[in-house]
Scaffold this motif. Structure first.
Motif, PDB file in Angstrom:
ATOM      1  N   ARG A 114      40.795  47.406  48.359  1.00 26.66           N
ATOM      2  CA  ARG A 114      40.387  48.183  47.188  1.00 26.66           C
ATOM      3  C   ARG A 114      39.319  47.457  46.380  1.00 26.66           C
ATOM      4  O   ARG A 114      38.278  48.046  46.044  1.00 26.66           O
ATOM      5  N   VAL A 115      39.515  46.190  46.081  1.00 26.70           N
ATOM      6  CA  VAL A 115      38.542  45.482  45.246  1.00 26.70           C
ATOM      7  C   VAL A 115      37.268  45.188  46.038  1.00 26.70           C
ATOM      8  O   VAL A 115      36.164  45.207  45.482  1.00 26.70           O
ATOM      9  N   ILE A 116      37.374  44.954  47.355  1.00 22.02           N
ATOM     10  CA  ILE A 116      36.172  44.777  48.169  1.00 22.02           C
ATOM     11  C   ILE A 116      35.338  46.053  48.163  1.00 22.02           C
ATOM     12  O   ILE A 116      34.109  46.011  48.039  1.00 22.02           O
ATOM     13  N   LEU A 117      35.990  47.216  48.283  1.00 22.00           N
ATOM     14  CA  LEU A 117      35.271  48.485  48.235  1.00 22.00           C
ATOM     15  C   LEU A 117      34.613  48.695  46.882  1.00 22.00           C
ATOM     16  O   LEU A 117      33.472  49.176  46.802  1.00 22.00           O
ATOM     17  N   GLN A 118      35.311  48.329  45.811  1.00 18.61           N
ATOM     18  CA  GLN A 118      34.722  48.482  44.475  1.00 18.61           C
ATOM     19  C   GLN A 118      33.475  47.617  44.323  1.00 18.61           C
ATOM     20  O   GLN A 118      32.442  48.092  43.833  1.00 18.61           O
ATOM     21  N   VAL A 119      33.570  46.363  44.707  1.00 18.21           N
ATOM     22  CA  VAL A 119      32.411  45.472  44.584  1.00 18.21           C
ATOM     23  C   VAL A 119      31.273  45.980  45.461  1.00 18.21           C
ATOM     24  O   VAL A 119      30.108  46.019  45.039  1.00 18.21           O
ATOM     25  N   ALA A 120      31.593  46.399  46.691  1.00 18.71           N
ATOM     26  CA  ALA A 120      30.549  46.846  47.616  1.00 18.71           C
ATOM     27  C   ALA A 120      29.843  48.095  47.100  1.00 18.71           C
ATOM     28  O   ALA A 120      28.615  48.194  47.179  1.00 18.71           O
ATOM     29  N   ILE A 121      30.588  49.058  46.569  1.00 18.45           N
ATOM     30  CA  ILE A 121      29.946  50.290  46.112  1.00 18.45           C
ATOM     31  C   ILE A 121      29.079  50.022  44.889  1.00 18.45           C
ATOM     32  O   ILE A 121      28.018  50.626  44.719  1.00 18.45           O
ATOM     33  N   ASN A 214      40.089  52.283  41.288  1.00 21.96           N
ATOM     34  CA  ASN A 214      40.159  51.548  40.026  1.00 21.96           C
ATOM     35  C   ASN A 214      41.596  51.553  39.514  1.00 21.96           C
ATOM     36  O   ASN A 214      42.134  52.606  39.167  1.00 21.96           O
ATOM     37  N   GLN A 215      42.214  50.392  39.472  1.00 21.57           N
ATOM     38  CA  GLN A 215      43.592  50.301  39.017  1.00 21.57           C
ATOM     39  C   GLN A 215      43.678  50.409  37.499  1.00 21.57           C
ATOM     40  O   GLN A 215      42.715  50.134  36.783  1.00 21.57           O
ATOM     41  N   GLU A 216      44.855  50.765  37.017  1.00 24.93           N
ATOM     42  CA  GLU A 216      45.022  51.013  35.589  1.00 24.93           C
ATOM     43  C   GLU A 216      44.699  49.771  34.758  1.00 24.93           C
ATOM     44  O   GLU A 216      44.023  49.849  33.734  1.00 24.93           O
ATOM     45  N   GLY A 427      42.714  41.763  44.423  1.00 24.40           N
ATOM     46  CA  GLY A 427      42.858  42.981  43.656  1.00 24.40           C
ATOM     47  C   GLY A 427      43.974  42.919  42.637  1.00 24.40           C
ATOM     48  O   GLY A 427      44.159  43.859  41.854  1.00 24.40           O
ATOM     49  N   ASP A 428      44.706  41.819  42.614  1.00 28.52           N
ATOM     50  CA  ASP A 428      45.850  41.681  41.703  1.00 28.52           C
ATOM     51  C   ASP A 428      45.403  41.218  40.322  1.00 28.52           C
ATOM     52  O   ASP A 428      44.334  40.634  40.151  1.00 28.52           O
ATOM     53  N   ASP A 429      46.274  41.440  39.351  1.00 31.49           N
ATOM     54  CA  ASP A 429      45.986  41.086  37.953  1.00 31.49           C
ATOM     55  C   ASP A 429      46.417  39.639  37.700  1.00 31.49           C
ATOM     56  O   ASP A 429      47.327  39.367  36.924  1.00 31.49           O
ATOM     57  N   VAL A 430      45.731  38.699  38.383  1.00 34.92           N
ATOM     58  CA  VAL A 430      46.102  37.289  38.263  1.00 34.92           C
ATOM     59  C   VAL A 430      45.310  36.621  37.146  1.00 34.92           C
ATOM     60  O   VAL A 430      44.309  37.142  36.648  1.00 34.92           O
ATOM     61  N   THR A 431      45.764  35.443  36.749  1.00 39.81           N
ATOM     62  CA  THR A 431      45.051  34.611  35.762  1.00 39.81           C
ATOM     63  C   THR A 431      44.805  33.250  36.415  1.00 39.81           C
ATOM     64  O   THR A 431      45.580  32.316  36.230  1.00 39.81           O
ATOM     65  N   GLU A 432      43.732  33.159  37.183  1.00 40.84           N
ATOM     66  CA  GLU A 432      43.438  31.941  37.921  1.00 40.84           C
ATOM     67  C   GLU A 432      42.056  31.383  37.587  1.00 40.84           C
ATOM     68  O   GLU A 432      41.864  30.167  37.614  1.00 40.84           O
ATOM     69  N   ALA A 453      47.708  30.592  46.733  1.00 45.81           N
ATOM     70  CA  ALA A 453      48.309  29.597  47.615  1.00 45.81           C
ATOM     71  C   ALA A 453      47.507  28.310  47.671  1.00 45.81           C
ATOM     72  O   ALA A 453      47.999  27.294  48.149  1.00 45.81           O
ATOM     73  N   CYS A 454      46.276  28.352  47.154  1.00 41.94           N
ATOM     74  CA  CYS A 454      45.450  27.140  47.208  1.00 41.94           C
ATOM     75  C   CYS A 454      44.448  27.131  46.055  1.00 41.94           C
ATOM     76  O   CYS A 454      44.688  26.523  45.028  1.00 41.94           O
ATOM     77  N   ASP A 455      43.315  27.814  46.203  1.00 40.93           N
ATOM     78  CA  ASP A 455      42.247  27.783  45.199  1.00 40.93           C
ATOM     79  C   ASP A 455      42.277  29.028  44.315  1.00 40.93           C
ATOM     80  O   ASP A 455      42.740  30.087  44.729  1.00 40.93           O
ATOM     81  N   PRO A 456      41.749  28.924  43.081  1.00 42.70           N
ATOM     82  CA  PRO A 456      41.772  30.058  42.139  1.00 42.70           C
ATOM     83  C   PRO A 456      40.816  31.171  42.572  1.00 42.70           C
ATOM     84  O   PRO A 456      39.706  30.921  43.046  1.00 42.70           O
ATOM     85  N   ARG A 457      41.272  32.417  42.380  1.00 41.83           N
ATOM     86  CA  ARG A 457      40.507  33.597  42.779  1.00 41.83           C
ATOM     87  C   ARG A 457      40.136  34.427  41.552  1.00 41.83           C
ATOM     88  O   ARG A 457      40.867  34.457  40.555  1.00 41.83           O
ATOM     89  N   LEU A 458      39.033  35.134  41.647  1.00 44.06           N
ATOM     90  CA  LEU A 458      38.687  36.124  40.640  1.00 44.06           C
ATOM     91  C   LEU A 458      39.677  37.281  40.714  1.00 44.06           C
ATOM     92  O   LEU A 458      40.053  37.712  41.810  1.00 44.06           O
ATOM     93  N   ASN A 459      40.104  37.780  39.554  1.00 41.23           N
ATOM     94  CA  ASN A 459      40.921  38.989  39.582  1.00 41.23           C
ATOM     95  C   ASN A 459      40.007  40.209  39.702  1.00 41.23           C
ATOM     96  O   ASN A 459      38.781  40.096  39.743  1.00 41.23           O
ATOM     97  N   ALA A 460      40.610  41.404  39.764  1.00 36.41           N
ATOM     98  CA  ALA A 460      39.825  42.610  40.023  1.00 36.41           C
ATOM     99  C   ALA A 460      38.792  42.863  38.928  1.00 36.41           C
ATOM    100  O   ALA A 460      37.637  43.202  39.211  1.00 36.41           O
ATOM    101  N   ALA A 461      39.180  42.712  37.650  1.00 33.46           N
ATOM    102  CA  ALA A 461      38.246  42.976  36.552  1.00 33.46           C
ATOM    103  C   ALA A 461      37.090  41.978  36.572  1.00 33.46           C
ATOM    104  O   ALA A 461      35.926  42.345  36.365  1.00 33.46           O
TER     105      ALA A 461
END
Length: 481
Positions: A114-121, A214-216, A427-432, A453-461
């Protein structure tokens, strides 16, 4: 492709290794390559497998398994990357830092897609360029580590190297490398690929679903609201095409996407076991993924990882860090791409914010002057990692954006096409990762949803916010081209 198109044979572990006189690795040439020729060379970042016989048995079992991807798909990606190298497209490579076996579910795969499709579009909508989508998915189960061990309260144990090697719990049993997990990785990758194919070909990637991606929790952010505006424009454009008599239902590109898979080729035993010879194309292909890459810690010219990927027909990526010299990079390109074939090489710079202006230009010149036409992509994640005051490994979105901006500026100055970005996101609502728009992640927020599990990721927003900025950079680049 029929079963007869691909000839699959068991690739057993040889009793000896190919070495030069005196015990060193033999000089490389295309004629001397074989799927096991890496075994005579030094292999960095390897676990200490406790049972060689068990590892040998697992390799032989994997060698009898069906390929995860097919040569025709791999060559399709090479053709698409050749267009990117020619300035006629853009590469988005994105996904988890280190996949967990538990995420290879319908819900887990759908969230990443879902988030890959959002970024790509957003990149396509903002730049007008087709976007080649490559996921860090269905195989990114291993990770290199800065140190081979970890110490907690005076107890030292092997580092967690990803689900393909061991488990993250800090116990001697969990951290013991387990060759059986290579088989588990194959089966989980297969499951994730099945879900991906069902979603990308079965309607989930339909542009008519652009609002549903687009998630809530993202809609509440400024980036999410801006995404909704773009989605409205896309929906209106589709209605306009239909009103003008265009049968949008018959246009497969509006309803399906091709998402290719990739991972770091970190464990040569796993990769060799999935290399297959294709009789129709008279070449070897690593069927574990469409694209493989060599990490900044494993790109040694005489090393096992370079040797392994030098002979397969997949697109090959190389991470280019601050310690990469122009001469070294030129030699790597010569080794991995002697035919100078567009679509073969993806050079992924990971230099850190503030360093691209100094370090990148001589690398671009060296590669260009040697006659190579790689896809140059920017990994703005790995050069910008630090430990915050709260003790969490993190990255700042502002640093990530700065490195991408420098990447574009250097390419514009050199008259070259900035070919892509390489992101760790979810695509998750993480705080990394720190930063963001109205929902800015602060250091005090990291502990609330730090799930990597290892390095910090960008969340969907944060990913959507970055996508808008990259689309702006692409528009500026095209306006002066």
């Amino acid at each position: 492709m029929t079963a007869s198109d691909t000839h699959t044979t068991q690739l057993a572990v040889p009793d000896g290794t190919r070495t030069a006189g005196g015990g060193g690795p033999a000089a490389w040439s295309p004629d001397s390559w074989s799927p096991d020729s890496w075994r005579g060379r030094p292999a960095a970042q390897q676990p200490d497998w406790p049972d060689p016989e068990e590892l040998r048995g697992v390799e032989n079992t994997l060698a009898l398994r069906p390929p995860l991807v097919l040569p025709e798909e791999i060559l399709d990606l090479r053709r698409s990357l050749a267009q990117v190298a020619a300035g006629e497209g853009f590469l988005l490579q994105a996904g988890d830092c280190a996949e967990r076996f538990g995420s290879c579910t319908e819900a887990g795969v759908r969230g990443k897609l879902r988030v890959i499709l959002q970024v790509a579009i957003l990149l396509t909508y903002g730049s007008g360029l087709p976007v080649v989508k490559v996921g860090r998915i269905a195989g990114q189960f291993g990770k290199p580590r800065s140190r081979p061990t970890e110490t907690v309260d005076g107890v030292e144990l092997p580092a967690f190297r990803g689900d393909i090697v061991n488990r993250p719990e800090f116990t001697a049993e969990a951290r013991r490398p387990d060759a059986g997990r290579l088989l588990s990785a194959y089966h989980h990758a297969s499951a994730a690929l099945n879900v991906l194919r069902a979603l990308t070909l079965g309607g989930y990637a339909d542009l008519g679903q652009v609002h549903d991606w687009n998630q809530e929790f993202v809609r509440r952010s400024a980036a999410g609201q801006r995404y909704e505006t773009a989605a409205d424009d896309i929906t209106r454009a589709l209605r306009f095409m239909a009103a003008c008599g265009v049968d949008t239902r018959s246009q497969a590109a509006l309803h399906q996407v091709q998402l290719y898979t990739s991972h770091e080729a970190l464990l040569p035993q796993y990769e060799q076991a999935l290399i297959r010879y294709d009789e129709k194309r008279r070449g070897w292909f690593d069927t574990s993924a469409h694209m493989l890459w060599i990490g900044d810690r494993t790109r040694r010219l005489d090393g096992a990882h370079v040797e392994l990927l030098a002979g397969v027909g997949n697109p090959v990526g190389v991470k280019v860090g601050p310690s990469t010299g122009a001469a070294d990079l030129r030699e790597l390109c010569e080794r991995l791409d002697p035919d100078r074939a567009p679509g073969r090489l993806v050079l992924i710079s990971r230099l850190g914010a503030g360093r691209g202006g100094e370090l990148l230009p001589p690398l671009l010149r060296a590669v260009r002057d040697a006659g190579h036409t790689p896809v140059w992509a920017c990994d703005p994640m790995h050069g910008n990692t630090f430990v915050s005051e709260s003790g969490y490994k993190t990255r700042r979105l502002s640093d990530i954006t700065t490195e991408v901006a420098e990447f574009f500026a250097v390419h514009r100055e050199a008259g070259l096409h900035p070919g892509g970005i390489h992101l760790e996101l979810t695509g998750d609502d993480v705080t990394e990762c720190l930063g963001g728009d109205l929902d800015e992640v602060l250091d005090t927020h990291l502990a609330s949803r730090y799930e990597t599990a290892c390095d910090p990721r960008l969340n969907a927003a944060q990913s959507i916010e970055l996508a808008f900025r990259v689309a702006e950079f692409l528009r500026e680049q095209r306006s002066v081209a």
